[in-house]
Scaffold this active site. Structure first.
Site: not given
Ligand code: UDP
Length: 327
Positions: A139, A115
Site C-alpha cells: 500500500y 499517506t
C-alpha cells in the site's frame, strides 16, 4: 468544477462537503466499490472506475473541470500484502490514467490523497516531509510510486500538485450523515465503538510491548474535517498560484497511544467493554507523529478540531446513529 475521485468514500465525501461550503462545485467520480451512494446526495456524480480510461473521458468531456482531488484507491495495509497487484493496478495505473485524462484536456491542478505509510518505520519522530520514504507495505509503496509520478508530471507536463500525507484520519462531520463505514473494518476507533455497542465482543490491543511509555502504539489522529479543509485550502492556493508543487504532512503533531484512545472512548461513550491484550499486528510501526510546520507555512493550515475528545465524540455520534439505523 473540481473532480473528486472517491468522492463517495470517507475522506472524499467530507471534502465534497467542505468544497461546497467554500463555494466550489464538486463533481464526484466513484465506482462505489467501497463508497456509499447515500453520501452523494445532490452532488453531480459520474459512476466510473479510474482503471477504465473511457470512464474518465466521460467525466472530462462532459464537465468543465478545473482541478482534481484524487481519493479513489485501495487503502488497506493488510489487504495490500495479500493482493499487491490489485494495489498497483488501482493506485498506480489508475492514477496514471487520471493524469493522462487531465493532460489530454489541459487540467493542471491536482491534490493527491497520500499517506504517512510512505515513510515506513522512520527512525525519528516527529516525521518531517524530508524524512526518507521507505514504505514497508505494498500500500505505502503504491502511494509513493504515484507521488513520484506526480513529480514527473510536474516537470514534463506542468502539473501543479500537492501530495497530502495524512496521518490517522478519524472522526465525522458535525452536521451528520457521513462518517467512517468500511465493509471490512480494521481501524481502531470504529472497532472500539463496535465493542461499546456490543457489535463485537471486545477490543484487542494489538501489542503491549512497543518501546513507548505505555507499551502500545502511538499515532497522530487527525479529524477528517480538518483534512477536508486542508484539501480545499490547497486547491484555493493552487488556483491563486504562488505555491510550489510539493508534499505536505497533515497531522496534529501530537501522538496518542492505543490505551489513551480506549480510555477516552470509555469516557465519551460511557460504556464498559472488554479490552483484550494480544500480540502485535505485522507492519505496525511503534510511533507515527507528524511534523506539521510545513502545512502551516505553505497553506496557513493547522488542525482545529482534532483534540482526541473532539475526534472521538464526533465519531461516536455518527457511529451510533449510522449503525443503529442500519441494523
Ligand atoms: N489497533 C489496535 N487494535 C485494533 C486495531 C488497531 O490496537 O483492533 C492499533 C494498531 O496497532 C495501531 C493503531 O491501533 O497502532 C491504529 O490502527 P489503525 O488500523 O486504526 O490505523 P493505522 O495506524 O494502521 O493506519
Amino acid at each position: 468544477m473540481i473532480l473528486v475521485t472517491g468522492g463517495a468514500g470517507y475522506i472524499g465525501s467530507h471534502t465534497v462537503r467542505e468544497l461546497r461550503k467554500s463555494g466550489f462545485e464538486p463533481l464526484i467520480f466513484d465506482n462505489f466499490s467501497t463508497g456509499h451512494r447515500a453520501f452523494v446526495g445532490d452532488t453531480p456524480c459520474v459512476e466510473g472506475d479510474i482503471r477504465n480510461p473511457e470512464d474518465l473521458t466521460v467525466a472530462f468531456s462532459r464537465y468543465p473541470i478545473e482541478g482534481v482531488m484524487h481519493f479513489a484507491g485501495k487503502a488497506l495495509v493488510g489487504e495490500s500484502h495479500v493482493e499487491p497487484e490489485l494495489y498497483f493496478e488501482v493506485n498506480v495505473t489508475g492514477g496514471c490514467n487520471l493524469l493522462e485524462a487531465m493532460n489530454r484536456t489541459g487540467v493542471k491542478r491536482f491534490i493527491f490523497s497520500s499517506t504517512c505509510a510512505t515513510y515506513g518505520e522512520p527512525a525519528t519522530v516527529p516525521i518531517g516531509e524530508d524524512t526518507p520514504q521507505q514504505p514497508i507495505s505494498p500500500y505505502g509503496e503504491t502511494k509513493l510510486k504515484f507521488e513520484q509520478a506526480l513529480k514527473h508530471a510536474h516537470y514534463t507536463d506542468g502539473l501543479e500538485y500537492l501530495s497530502l500525507r495524512y496521518f490517522n484520519a478519524a472522526g465525522a462531520d458535525a452536521d451528520g450523515g457521513i462518517g467512517e463505514d468500511h465493509a471490512v473494518e480494521t481501524h481502531l476507533i470504529p472497532l472500539i465503538f463496535d465493542a461499546a455497542l456490543g457489535r463485537r465482543k471486545d477490543i484487542a490491543i494489538l501489542g503491549t510491548d512497543y518501546p513507548t511509555p505505555d507499551g502500545t502504539c502511538i499515532r497522530d489522529y487527525i479529524h477528517v474535517t480538518d483534512l477536508a479543509k486542508a484539501h480545499v485550502m490547497g486547491m484555493q492556493s493552487l488556483i491563486t498560484g504562488g505555491i510550489q508543487s510539493q508534499a505536505l504532512n497533515l497531522g496534529t503533531g501530537k501522538g496518542c497511544s492505543v490505551r489513551e484512545v480506549i480510555e477516552m472512548a470509555k469516557k465519551i461513550t460511557k460504556k464498559a467493554f472488554p479490552v483484550r491484550e494480544t500480540s502485535r499486528r505485522e507492519g505496525d510501526p511503534p510511533m507515527l507523529v507528524a511534523a506539521v510546520d510545513r502545512a502551516k507555512e505553505v497553506l496557513g493550515w493547522t488542525a482545529a478540531t482534532s483534540d482526541l475528545d473532539q475526534i472521538i465524540a464526533s465519531a461516536w455520534t455518527w457511529h451510533c446513529h449510522h449503525f443503529q439505523n442500519h441494523e
